[in-house]
Design a protein around this motif. Structure first.
Motif, PDB file in Angstrom:
ATOM      1  N   VAL A 279       0.835  -1.213   0.000  1.00 32.68           N
ATOM      2  CA  VAL A 279       0.000   0.000   0.000  1.00 32.68           C
ATOM      3  C   VAL A 279       0.863   1.255   0.000  1.00 32.68           C
ATOM      4  N   ARG A 280       2.127   1.093   0.321  1.00 32.90           N
ATOM      5  CA  ARG A 280       3.042   2.244   0.415  1.00 32.90           C
ATOM      6  C   ARG A 280       3.332   2.858  -0.950  1.00 32.90           C
ATOM      7  N   ASP A 281       3.547   2.035  -1.963  1.00 32.05           N
ATOM      8  CA  ASP A 281       3.898   2.564  -3.288  1.00 32.05           C
ATOM      9  C   ASP A 281       3.342   1.650  -4.382  1.00 32.05           C
ATOM     10  N   PRO A 282       2.032   1.727  -4.642  1.00 35.29           N
ATOM     11  CA  PRO A 282       1.430   0.873  -5.685  1.00 35.29           C
ATOM     12  C   PRO A 282       2.014   1.127  -7.070  1.00 35.29           C
ATOM     13  N   GLU A 283       2.501   2.335  -7.304  1.00 39.09           N
ATOM     14  CA  GLU A 283       3.052   2.659  -8.614  1.00 39.09           C
ATOM     15  C   GLU A 283       4.292   1.831  -8.925  1.00 39.09           C
TER      16      GLU A 283
ATOM     17  N   MET B  61       3.144  -1.383 -10.107  1.00 43.40           N
ATOM     18  CA  MET B  61       2.576  -1.262 -11.449  1.00 43.40           C
ATOM     19  C   MET B  61       3.659  -1.468 -12.502  1.00 43.40           C
ATOM     20  N   ARG B  62       4.877  -1.016 -12.192  1.00 45.38           N
ATOM     21  CA  ARG B  62       5.993  -1.172 -13.131  1.00 45.38           C
ATOM     22  C   ARG B  62       6.632  -2.555 -13.047  1.00 45.38           C
TER      23      ARG B  62
ATOM     24  N   ASP C 127      17.077  -6.260  -8.002  1.00 43.06           N
ATOM     25  CA  ASP C 127      16.166  -5.114  -7.908  1.00 43.06           C
ATOM     26  C   ASP C 127      16.880  -3.771  -8.014  1.00 43.06           C
ATOM     27  N   VAL C 128      18.099  -3.756  -8.532  1.00 39.41           N
ATOM     28  CA  VAL C 128      18.892  -2.521  -8.560  1.00 39.41           C
ATOM     29  C   VAL C 128      18.171  -1.396  -9.302  1.00 39.41           C
ATOM     30  N   ASP C 129      17.628  -1.676 -10.476  1.00 40.23           N
ATOM     31  CA  ASP C 129      16.964  -0.627 -11.266  1.00 40.23           C
ATOM     32  C   ASP C 129      15.753  -0.055 -10.528  1.00 40.23           C
ATOM     33  N   GLY C 130      14.936  -0.941  -9.977  1.00 41.10           N
ATOM     34  CA  GLY C 130      13.764  -0.475  -9.244  1.00 41.10           C
ATOM     35  C   GLY C 130      14.133   0.290  -7.989  1.00 41.10           C
ATOM     36  N   ASP C 131      15.165  -0.165  -7.269  1.00 37.80           N
ATOM     37  CA  ASP C 131      15.585   0.511  -6.042  1.00 37.80           C
ATOM     38  C   ASP C 131      16.176   1.887  -6.355  1.00 37.80           C
ATOM     39  N   LYS C 132      16.912   1.995  -7.449  1.00 41.64           N
ATOM     40  CA  LYS C 132      17.445   3.308  -7.848  1.00 41.64           C
ATOM     41  C   LYS C 132      16.322   4.286  -8.149  1.00 41.64           C
ATOM     42  N   SER C 133      15.264   3.806  -8.777  1.00 41.76           N
ATOM     43  CA  SER C 133      14.166   4.687  -9.185  1.00 41.76           C
ATOM     44  C   SER C 133      13.419   5.282  -8.003  1.00 41.76           C
TER      45      SER C 133
END
Length: 305
Positions: free
Chosen positions: A81-85, A88-89, A206-212
């Motif tokens: 619930v913290r970051d649904p966006e 989504m990716r 998860d490097v790309d997602g964590d950077k974003s």
């Protein structure tokens, strides 16, 4: 007339069953990603670390697994619930991005689940309640206060969280649900230390997602140096675990070889797909490590009695 009544009753029963199945699958999707990384390894650990109840082994084992899953669902709800966006990716099949449940409803469950977990825990013992309550306090520190944003706090908080999982489930699987014996306490301390020093294995994929989202995980802060850590840490822990739990020569060799394969994969194979496979293999290593206290209880401790 009677056939019409039975028809409507059958239709109503089918509809209720369908809705229950839908909601059960929604709950499953919240925790799907962590079944292999948390539910299965911790269940192995609890059933191995606990001196099992002599007359209610299956019942206690099932209750321990359910307790773990309830707390895992609590954590997953807070996370999603913290970051649904972000989901989504990266994970569009999860309940929120796929539209199976609204954000408002998920937020209600997110704040209801800690209460459910603590009430269920209190039904067992105060010690289990304390583990659940501590976990309930840790979750907002990890998510809302961004404890997962830095690699050091993330590793430490993951280790403490697993200790809560392990303490509660081990006690539920035990005959005495009010206190841990020496083997159970030692097992939890060791596994928490292992997770504090190896949990970064999950961050490489998860490097790309964590950077974003601005996280500073170990692979992001130290992209090259961090690639050495799985090999070194898994080898050191393999040597210690096989010694402390008195694993035989063949088992020690196999466990150590698995550590070498996992460590070399992280160092040599660096694509996202490679890291996903390496993380899967790390979880196999971890599940074996989690099960070693059980080996010691059944084959070493029992022989000494």
């Amino acid at each position: 007339m009677s056939s019409s009544v039975f028809s409507r009753l059958g239709s109503s029963t089918s509809s209720v069953a369908s809705r229950l199945a839908y909601h059960a699958y929604t709950l499953f999707l919240f925790s799907k990603s962590d079944i292999k990384t948390t539910l299965i390894p911790v269940s192995f650990f609890a059933l191995g670390a606990a001196p099992l109840a002599p007359t209610n082994r299956i019942s206690h084992a099932v209750q321990a697994v359910i307790w773990i899953w309830l707390h895992l669902l609590h954590f997953n709800l807070a996370n999603q619930v913290r970051d649904p966006e972000e989901d989504m990716r990266n994970k569009p099949w999860r309940p929120l991005p796929s539209g199976r449940i609204s954000l408002a409803t998920a937020q209600i469950f997110r704040y209801l689940m800690p209460l459910v977990c603590m009430v269920v825990s209190l039904c067992y013992s105060r010690t289990i309640f304390y583990a659940s309550a501590f976990f309930a306090g840790l979750v907002p520190m990890y998510h809302e206060l961004h404890g997962d944003a830095h690699w050091l706090s993330k590793n430490l908080m993951n280790a403490v969280g697993y200790a809560c999982f392990a303490t509660g489930s081990t006690l539920i699987a035990s005959n005495d649900r009010s206190r841990l014996d020496f083997t159970g306490s030692l097992s939890i301390f060791i596994i928490s230390a292992i997770l504090a020093t190896t949990i970064q294995a999950q961050d490489f994929q998860d490097v790309d997602g964590d950077k974003s989202v601005g996280r500073s995980t170990l692979p992001i802060v130290f992209p090259n140096l961090s690639r050495y850590t799985p090999l070194i840490s898994l080898l050191l822990w393999s040597a210690y675990l096989t010694w402390v739990w008195e694993i035989g020569g063949i088992g020690t060799m196999g466990f150590t070889c698995l550590a070498v394969v996992v460590g070399l994969r992280y160092y040599l194979l660096r694509t996202t797909k490679d890291d996903e496979v390496s993380y899967f293999m790390y979880n196999i290593w971890l599940a074996i490590a989690f099960s070693m206290p059980g080996y010691w209880r059944f084959y070493k401790e029992s022989a000494a009695l």
